[in-house]
Design an enzyme around this catalytic site. Structure first.
Site: not given
Ligand SMILES: [Zn+2]
Length: 202
Positions: A117, A120, A166, A169, A189
């Site tokens: 990510c 984060c 995610c 976060c 995607c």
């Molecule tokens: Zn994240």
């Protein structure tokens, strides 16, 4: 998302209504947020703080599954995210924009590694599940761990889709479709902008 038990104090709700009526259309967003945060007129500027606990799986950069951990969600204010992220990344990861096909840095990335990510650093995808979808967006047939992503029904832009974010976060990552390859039949995607590629060391 920020407070599990918002205050029901009638005094603060009266104040909230006065603010709402007196600040006009430009402040509608802030006023709506203040309904959920009666004690913070500018809730948007509330600094980072630990959110509700979530379970995610930690991975080393070489793809080794380490352990499950319970961690507080990463919650930051708009201005903190804007300081951390370039504008185009902020628009995609925090405002659910979509990058132009073939414009990102990772659709044609075929090295072995992890995709983390951008906000984060949670591990999200492994190069083992990446495939060439021909769409111009990095595509995977599975997340690295189902715990590390969240999926939401998304009806924006006149389409019915499943948005992927995610878990730690809430960064917007992209969408998942059911026209993917074997063995899952899924096509995650993703936006390159929401991901950081961490190559395997060996
Ligand atoms: Zn994240």
């Amino acid at each position: 998302m920020f407070e599990s038990q918002p205050s029901r104090d009638p005094g603060s709700q009266r104040v909230t209504r006065r603010i709402f009526l007196s600040t006009g259309i430009a402040a509608v967003g802030a006023a709506l947020l203040s309904l959920r945060h009666p004690h913070h007129a500018l809730a948007d500027e509330e600094p980072s703080h630990p959110g509700e606990p979530v379970v995610i799986v930690l991975f080393s950069d070489d793809g080794k599954r380490l352990r499950k951990v319970t961690m507080p969600k990463v919650v930051k204010s708009t201005s903190e995210w804007q300081k951390q992220l370039p504008p185009n990344v902020y628009d995609i990861a925090r405002l659910a924009d979509t990058e132009v096909a073939y414009s990102g840095s990772l659709w044609n990335q075929h090295k072995r590694g992890l995709y983390r990510c951008i906000c984060c650093d949670t591990a999200l995808f492994n190069s083992d599940t990446k495939f060439e979808s021909g769409t111009g967006w990095p595509s995977f047939w599975a997340p690295i761990a189902k715990e590390n992503v969240a999926e939401q029904h998304d009806t924006t832009l006149g389409m019915v889709r499943t948005a992927v974010s995610c878990r730690l976060c809430d960064a917007h990552l992209g969408h998942v479709f059911t026209d993917g390859p074997h063995p899952t039949g899924l096509r995650y995607c993703m936006n390159s902008a929401s991901l950081r590629f961490a190559p395997h060391s060996a």
